[in-house]
Motif scaffolding. Structure first.
Motif, PDB file in Angstrom:
ATOM      1  N   TRP A 160       1.044  -1.019   0.245  1.00  0.00           N
ATOM      2  CA  TRP A 160       0.049   0.183  -0.128  1.00  0.00           C
ATOM      3  C   TRP A 160       0.969   1.362   0.364  1.00  0.00           C
ATOM      4  CZ3 TRP A 160       0.782   3.848   4.115  1.00  0.00           C
ATOM      5  CH2 TRP A 160       0.654   2.898   5.017  1.00  0.00           C
ATOM      6  N   GLU A 161       1.690   1.471   0.475  1.00  0.00           N
ATOM      7  CA  GLU A 161       3.046   2.157   0.857  1.00  0.00           C
ATOM      8  C   GLU A 161       3.469   2.751  -0.943  1.00  0.00           C
ATOM      9  OE1 GLU A 161       3.871  -0.350   4.846  1.00  0.00           O
ATOM     10  OE2 GLU A 161       4.233   0.016   2.419  1.00  0.00           O
ATOM     11  N   TYR A 190       1.635   3.272  -3.267  1.00  0.00           N
ATOM     12  CA  TYR A 190       0.594   4.380  -3.977  1.00  0.00           C
ATOM     13  C   TYR A 190       0.554   5.285  -3.318  1.00  0.00           C
ATOM     14  CZ  TYR A 190      -1.800   0.119  -5.849  1.00  0.00           C
ATOM     15  OH  TYR A 190      -2.269  -1.762  -6.126  1.00  0.00           O
ATOM     16  N   ASN A 191       1.417   5.858  -2.590  1.00  0.00           N
ATOM     17  CA  ASN A 191       1.753   7.170  -2.479  1.00  0.00           C
ATOM     18  C   ASN A 191       2.647   8.110  -3.390  1.00  0.00           C
ATOM     19  OD1 ASN A 191      -0.073   6.843  -0.209  1.00  0.00           O
ATOM     20  ND2 ASN A 191       1.737   6.332   1.358  1.00  0.00           N
ATOM     21  N   MET A 192       1.807   8.265  -3.825  1.00  0.00           N
ATOM     22  CA  MET A 192       2.558   8.724  -4.798  1.00  0.00           C
ATOM     23  C   MET A 192       3.087  11.010  -4.949  1.00  0.00           C
ATOM     24  SD  MET A 192       4.543   8.369  -7.868  1.00  0.00           S
ATOM     25  CE  MET A 192       4.029   6.583  -7.579  1.00  0.00           C
ATOM     26  N   THR A 193       4.207  11.480  -6.010  1.00  0.00           N
ATOM     27  CA  THR A 193       4.104  12.779  -6.201  1.00  0.00           C
ATOM     28  C   THR A 193       4.222  13.067  -7.195  1.00  0.00           C
ATOM     29  OG1 THR A 193       5.906  12.726  -5.797  1.00  0.00           O
ATOM     30  CG2 THR A 193       4.920  12.877  -3.787  1.00  0.00           C
ATOM     31  N   SER A 201       6.682  10.136  -9.952  1.00  0.00           N
ATOM     32  CA  SER A 201       6.223   9.378 -10.899  1.00  0.00           C
ATOM     33  C   SER A 201       6.873   9.893 -11.982  1.00  0.00           C
ATOM     34  CB  SER A 201       4.752  10.233 -10.922  1.00  0.00           C
ATOM     35  OG  SER A 201       4.250   9.652 -11.966  1.00  0.00           O
ATOM     36  N   SER A 212      -9.006   8.126  -7.353  1.00  0.00           N
ATOM     37  CA  SER A 212      -8.974   7.909  -5.738  1.00  0.00           C
ATOM     38  C   SER A 212      -7.208   8.086  -5.774  1.00  0.00           C
ATOM     39  CB  SER A 212      -9.938   6.834  -5.729  1.00  0.00           C
ATOM     40  OG  SER A 212      -9.391   5.676  -6.335  1.00  0.00           O
ATOM     41  N   SER A 223      -3.437   8.454  -4.168  1.00  0.00           N
ATOM     42  CA  SER A 223      -3.344   8.686  -3.627  1.00  0.00           C
ATOM     43  C   SER A 223      -2.033   9.481  -3.439  1.00  0.00           C
ATOM     44  CB  SER A 223      -2.855   7.631  -2.801  1.00  0.00           C
ATOM     45  OG  SER A 223      -1.653   8.437  -1.181  1.00  0.00           O
ATOM     46  N   TYR A 224      -2.150  10.723  -4.678  1.00  0.00           N
ATOM     47  CA  TYR A 224      -1.375  11.591  -5.201  1.00  0.00           C
ATOM     48  C   TYR A 224      -1.433  12.522  -4.412  1.00  0.00           C
ATOM     49  CZ  TYR A 224       1.189  12.490 -10.034  1.00  0.00           C
ATOM     50  OH  TYR A 224       1.848  13.469 -10.260  1.00  0.00           O
ATOM     51  N   THR A 225      -0.078  13.990  -4.196  1.00  0.00           N
ATOM     52  CA  THR A 225       0.120  14.888  -3.518  1.00  0.00           C
ATOM     53  C   THR A 225       1.141  15.443  -5.408  1.00  0.00           C
ATOM     54  OG1 THR A 225      -0.187  13.501  -1.674  1.00  0.00           O
ATOM     55  CG2 THR A 225       1.343  15.990  -1.990  1.00  0.00           C
ATOM     56  N   ASN A 281       3.646  18.447  -6.271  1.00  0.00           N
ATOM     57  CA  ASN A 281       4.557  18.677  -5.163  1.00  0.00           C
ATOM     58  C   ASN A 281       5.852  20.225  -6.243  1.00  0.00           C
ATOM     59  OD1 ASN A 281       5.656  17.006  -6.799  1.00  0.00           O
ATOM     60  ND2 ASN A 281       6.899  16.690  -5.111  1.00  0.00           N
TER      61      ASN A 281
END
Length: 484
Positions: free
Chosen positions: A154-155, A157-160, A164, A373, A375-377, A379
């Motif tokens: 699951w970690e 999927y945390n993306m910026t 990316s 949906s 998990s994207y930030t 930046n």
């Protein structure tokens, strides 16, 4: 009884065994950095009659720590001269929109045959204006969580934006190592919409990698951006002058809002009552429009909430209520473009299709054209410095806009291009397809760098979906170094 004495040969053998095991473990850890985990040659596809008349390969490339992220791709070999034609890495926007959307709705060799398709049996036909006629194209599902790309944890999927871009750079390095015959081809990175943020970062990483001697060396020539997000604030802010130019708001309202809001339509002071009042009036004028292309009808129950002036909505998400369409007794009138997207949901979620594509069972729950949906930030809030740096390095650039696109209006795109303070080598002039004006273009230069900016007449967000013939002519000429 004392244990038997071990001979020196036994000790040497044990030491060698340990060394071999250590080397094997190290090799296992390192190999993912150099190989494609899986690749499948596709000769037939459900929905297409007979064998595919082009070479299609699909596969996964592992990136990130211990290859936690598995990026899925479709590779279509050029129908011209594969060993000589450019190699293009294509990213669809969003973030989170599958590259398959670009493949079937924009620039790929297949498109849905809407007259022959049914809800139970989507059917393909060949796209006569596919960019694969003149280029080898990798359609990449990136970032992770897009299309068929997935992470093992699951970690992952945390993306910026920057992460990316880094993973996509790792992808192209590994892909080229697994496909050495394409390492000499001219390389272009391309994408549209939100990909305007990550593409320049990827290009800079490739350029820096080449300068640092990283392998494989890539024959990087430049990049292509369609209706691109560049400085999000300014892109969205330009919707007001665009609306005025298109007579969507009156001269009086435009002059009033410029004065009352002082040219700032995104970060608004809520206590500035005249500005807020003008913005409400503007929103009322444009909220019933399909902002992907203001000339086309909008669908009330397939589209999200009306577009406020400062919102970041991408029309790629226009089919959020696709279930309503699936259960509707008939397609209501008038026709809306988002109805076209129904078939790709049916097709891509079919188990037979996924088996044909080589999709790993259980890797995703449900395929969506655009995953809202993630998990994207965000930046990166401006890519202008990346463009400036790449201009100094002398790369070629093609940037195009649909003139009916109100998501990323050409007004804002042209403004940031002019802010680069390049020399105009070819001023604003029409370009033609079949003797008709297909749009307008101009070229800028700085030393070896050439930046071509093209407007596609009648194009929306994004232009190739609306004007495939004209956009194919544009890219074919640009790749060949011809004037548009």
């Amino acid at each position: 009884m004392a244990p038997p004495l071990r001979s020196e040969a036994d000790n040497d053998s044990k030491y060698l065994t340990k060394m071999l095991l250590s080397c094997l473990l190290l090799l296992i850890l390192l190999l993912p950095n150099y190989i494609v985990v899986s690749q499948t040659i596709i000769s037939t596809l459900p929905g297409f009659p007979g064998d595919l008349p082009f070479k299609l390969e699909t596969g996964y490339v592992g990136v990130g720590e211990l290859d936690d992220v598995q990026l899925f791709y479709y590779f279509v070999e050029s129908g011209g001269s594969p060993k000589d034609d450019p190699l293009v890495l294509w990213l669809t926007g969003g973030p989170g929109c599958s590259a398959f959307s670009g493949l079937v709705y924009e620039i790929g060799p297949l498109s849905f045959d809407f007259t022959e398709s049914s809800k139970s049996s989507p059917t393909f036909k060949l796209n006569p204006y596919s960019w694969t006629k003149v280029a080898n194209i990798i359609f990449l599902d990136a970032p992770v969580g897009t299309g068929f790309s997935y992470a093992k944890s699951w970690e992952g999927y945390n993306m910026t934006d920057t992460l990316s871009a880094a993973q996509t750079y790792e992808f192209i390095r590994k892909w080229l190592m697994a496909h050495p015959t394409f390492q000499r081809n001219p390389l272009y990175i391309a994408g549209d919409s939100y990909s305007g943020i990550v593409v320049p970062i990827i290009v800079e990483k490739i350029s820096d990698g080449n300068e640092a001697g990283r392998k494989p060396a890539m024959n990087l020539q430049g990049y292509v951006l369609g209706d691109p997000t560049t400085v999000p604030h300014d892109d969205y802010n330009s919707r007001i002058p665009f609306a005025h130019r298109k007579t969507l708001i009156s001269d009086e309202l435009y002059e009033s809002i410029k004065t009352n809001c002082n040219g700032e339509y995104i970060n608004i002071d809520p206590t500035n009552t005249p500005c807020v009042s003008d913005l409400i009036a503007v929103t009322e004028c444009i909220s019933k429009l399909y902002t992907g292309n203001i000339l086309e009808p909008t669908c009330s129950y397939l589209s999200p909430k009306p577009l406020a002036v400062g919102s970041k909505w991408d029309p790629s998400y226009g089919e959020d209520s696709v279930d309503l369409l699936l259960t509707a007794p008939q397609i209501p009138k008038p026709w809306c473009r988002s109805y076209n997207y129904l078939f790709v949901y049916i097709w891509a979620n079919n188990k037979t299709v996924q088996e044909a594509l080589g999709i790993r069972e259980g890797s995703i729950k449900e395929w969506t054209r655009c995953n809202a949906s993630l998990s994207y930030t965000d930046n990166v809030f401006s890519t202008l410095d990346y463009h400036r740096n790449l201009i100094k390095k002398g790369y070629r650039m093609l940037i195009y806009s649909g003139d009916q696109d109100m998501v990323i209006p050409y007004v804002g795109t042209h403004a940031w291009i002019k802010s680069l303070n390049l020399t105009v080598s070819e001023d604003w002039e029409p370009w033609f397809v079949d003797g008709q004006v297909a749009g307008y273009a101009m070229e800028y230069n700085y030393k070896k760098c050439r930046l071509r900016y093209a407007i596609v007449k009648g194009g929306g967000h994004t232009a190739p979906e609306y004007k495939p013939k004209e956009c194919f002519a544009m890219i074919e000429r640009w790749f060949a170094y011809y004037p548009l």
